[in-house]
Design an enzyme around this catalytic site. Structure first.
Site, PDB file in Angstrom:
ATOM      1  N   LYS A   5       0.821  -1.213   0.000  1.00 22.14           N
ATOM      2  CA  LYS A   5       0.000   0.000   0.000  1.00 22.14           C
ATOM      3  C   LYS A   5       0.858   1.268   0.000  1.00 22.14           C
ATOM      4  O   LYS A   5       0.434   2.321  -0.447  1.00 22.14           O
ATOM      5  CB  LYS A   5      -0.943   0.021   1.209  1.00 22.14           C
ATOM      6  CG  LYS A   5      -1.889  -1.174   1.324  1.00 22.14           C
ATOM      7  CD  LYS A   5      -2.934  -1.173   0.225  1.00 22.14           C
ATOM      8  CE  LYS A   5      -4.055  -2.169   0.481  1.00 22.14           C
ATOM      9  NZ  LYS A   5      -3.636  -3.581   0.354  1.00 22.14           N
TER      10      LYS A   5
HETATM   11  C1  LIG Z   1      -4.149  -4.708  -0.277  1.00 27.91           C
HETATM   12  C2  LIG Z   1      -3.304  -5.931  -0.341  1.00 27.91           C
HETATM   13  C3  LIG Z   1      -3.503  -6.913  -1.338  1.00 27.91           C
HETATM   14  C4  LIG Z   1      -4.602  -6.810  -2.373  1.00 27.91           C
HETATM   15  O1  LIG Z   1      -4.367  -5.805  -3.334  1.00 27.91           O
HETATM   16  P1  LIG Z   1      -5.567  -5.262  -4.258  1.00 27.91           P
HETATM   17  O2  LIG Z   1      -4.972  -4.119  -4.991  1.00 27.91           O
HETATM   18  O3  LIG Z   1      -6.645  -4.835  -3.296  1.00 27.91           O
HETATM   19  O4  LIG Z   1      -6.005  -6.378  -5.129  1.00 27.91           O
HETATM   20  C5  LIG Z   1      -2.654  -8.005  -1.358  1.00 27.91           C
HETATM   21  N1  LIG Z   1      -1.690  -8.159  -0.427  1.00 27.91           N
HETATM   22  C6  LIG Z   1      -1.473  -7.248   0.552  1.00 27.91           C
HETATM   23  C7  LIG Z   1      -0.413  -7.504   1.566  1.00 27.91           C
HETATM   24  C8  LIG Z   1      -2.268  -6.101   0.626  1.00 27.91           C
HETATM   25  O5  LIG Z   1      -2.053  -5.213   1.613  1.00 27.91           O
END
Ligand SMILES: *Cc1c(COP(=O)(O)O)cnc(C)c1O
Length: 495
Positions: free
Chosen positions: A111
């Site tokens: 993120k």
């Molecule tokens: C948010 C997240 C995901 C999923 O990503 P999307 O863009 O929502 O598909 C996968 N792994 C981790 C560790 C995340 O924080």
């Protein structure tokens, strides 16, 4: 003709990039999509020499058409000192796949790639649109988004951020990361309820006209740092181009040769960015969508029916525990040939019946995607076997993708180089990693699990972990869901 943005549900209105970033979501409930897909403007060979920052600049320039050169440079500067490696997104080869590590930012989950720069985009967008109000970021989190948004927005002038998390619904590390957050504009509040309760209430608050008027009277307005914001999608395109350049530079890929990518998927934002990269001209072969046991998406790509009417399962990859992947709406728009009426009818049936079925022609268009899922047993076995065979330690989200990448390669015999997107550091989910690698080990405490990860990965504790363990707790408010509106008023001093 300059690139602008439309809603996936109505293409008659045009929004500038800065308006789209400030609004987050279109007034009709649709998501913002670019009016056309720009072509990557440089020869691919240049990917081997561009820095992450310069590459980001090339890509953002195509999409953020109302930002000046200087504004873009100022935004991109966040990548200079917040990441623990100058390459920002390193590629590590282990076994027969390449892991694209997206966890080198301040909160050790992917993120950070977007949430570190979104506040900069918003600040510029606010100035550009002569916004006089301060921006209030309101968000509900199941763990990773909350901390990354807190770090991104902490002490950013003219913004405040309020994060709600389920008191018993996040991991110990995740909770500690949030409640130790410093900054004079941050509020972290636990709620007595689960993530869905928090999320539903936050959506209600966004739509609450009374609250909006109270905010406006105090010179405030809401905005969203949710992954549907186009300002979160664009930064994610960059690292796919960057990974390709690194693989070519390392001699692991010939220029022009396709690379496949497998992405651990929740809200469909990360893999959608890979699709955008491909549409812009990056030689990507298959886009492999990896789900955990909440496998709505893999059913969808196999059958053409999206059906959220099923039990919500709690897994060791909580950031992918999701039944409605919001960003899929953007893919539907593109697959339908940019037809908002198709999107509208599917979204209506999703909200009424919890499901929809796409036309065979659209499913045909989606053949560039492959989708599958991993069970909890497969995830644990993968963490263990990758460690045993290569010495590399992966987190449960990355392991979901690694399982699905293996299955894909075995089923199809596709020999193209495979990039597995690694979305979290193993330090972020130490209990699950320990249980997988050494099932006989009964960790007495969080600290002993962290030490086991350290022993196996040979990576020292990241600063994010040290801070979570050592920093004082600054946020202790716990409220029932029914009190969320009142606590927002109180924290913003408008009651
Ligand atoms: C948010 C997240 C995901 C999923 O990503 P999307 O863009 O929502 O598909 C996968 N792994 C981790 C560790 C995340 O924080």
């Amino acid at each position: 003709m300059d690139l602008v943005y439309h809603s996936t549900r109505d293409t008659s209105l045009r929004y500038s990039p800065s308006q789209a970033i400030l609004s987050g979501i279109a007034p009709d409930g649709g998501l913002f999509v670019p009016s056309f897909m720009p072509v990557f403007p440089l020869p691919l060979a240049e990917l081997t020499s561009l820095s992450y920052q310069d590459l980001a600049h090339v890509i953002f320039k195509e999409f953020l058409t109302d930002f000046t050169e200087q504004e873009l440079r100022d935004c991109i500067r966040v990548y200079d000192d917040r990441f623990d490696t100058p390459v920002i997104a390193p590629v590590v080869t282990a076994g027969n796949v390449h892991y694209l590590e997206l966890f080198h930012g301040p909160t050790i989950a992917f993120k950070d790639m977007a949430l570190s720069i979104l506040p900069k985009f918003m600040t510029v967008a606010a100035q550009k649109n002569k916004l006089e109000n301060d921006i209030i970021i309101l968000t509900a989190t199941s763990g990773d988004t909350g901390k990354a948004a807190l770090v991104g927005f902490a002490d950013v002038p003219h913004t405040k951020i309020i994060v709600f998390y389920p008191k018993n619904g996040v991991s110990e590390i995740q909770e500690r990361q949030m409640v130790t957050q410093k900054g004079n504009n941050v509020h972290v509040i636990a709620i007595e309820g689960n993530f869905d309760d928090a999320q539903t209430k936050v959506k209600e608050l966004f739509a609450d006209q009374e609250l909006r008027q109270e905010l406006a009277a105090h010179g405030l307005q809401f905005s969203s740092a949710n992954s549907i914001n186009i300002g979160r999608l664009l930064p994610q395109i960059v690292y796919y181009f960057y990974a390709y350049g690194q693989l070519v530079k390392d001699g692991k890929l010939q220029l022009g040769e396709p690379m496949n990518v497998t992405v651990p998927t929740g809200n469909f934002g990360n893999i959608l960015a890979a699709y955008y990269a491909k549409e812009m001209g990056l030689p990507v072969g298959k886009l492999v969508v990896a789900s955990n046991e909440n496998n709505v998406l893999s059913d969808f790509f196999k059958t053409g029916t999206y059906n959220r009417n099923r039990d919500f399962l709690l897994t060791t990859s909580p950031s992918m525990d999701i039944l409605v992947s919001s960003n899929l709406e953007r893919l539907l728009y593109h697959l339908s040939g940019n037809r908002p009426e198709v999107v509208r009818s599917h979204m209506q049936s999703l909200s009424k019946e919890g499901m929809y079925e796409v036309a065979a022609t659209m499913l045909e268009e989606a053949q560039t995607f492959h989708a599958d899922f991993a069970t909890e047993e497969e995830v644990a076995a993968q963490i263990r076997s990758v460690k045993e065979e290569t010495g590399y330690v992966i987190d449960p989200h990355t392991a979901v993708a690694a399982v699905v990448a293996d299955k894909y390669q075995q089923e199809t015999r596709d020999q193209s180089e495979m990039v597995v997107v690694s979305t979290a550091s193993p330090y972020k989910f130490p209990e699950a990693v320990v249980a997988a690698i050494d099932p006989t080990h009964t960790p007495e405490s969080l600290l002993s699990s962290l030490h086991a990860v350290k022993k196996w990965s040979h990576i020292p504790f990241p600063p994010a972990i040290k801070e979570a363990l050592d920093d004082p707790i600054l946020h202790e408010t716990v409220v029932p869901v029914a009190a969320m509106k009142q606590i927002v008023r109180q924290k913003l001093n408008i009651s």
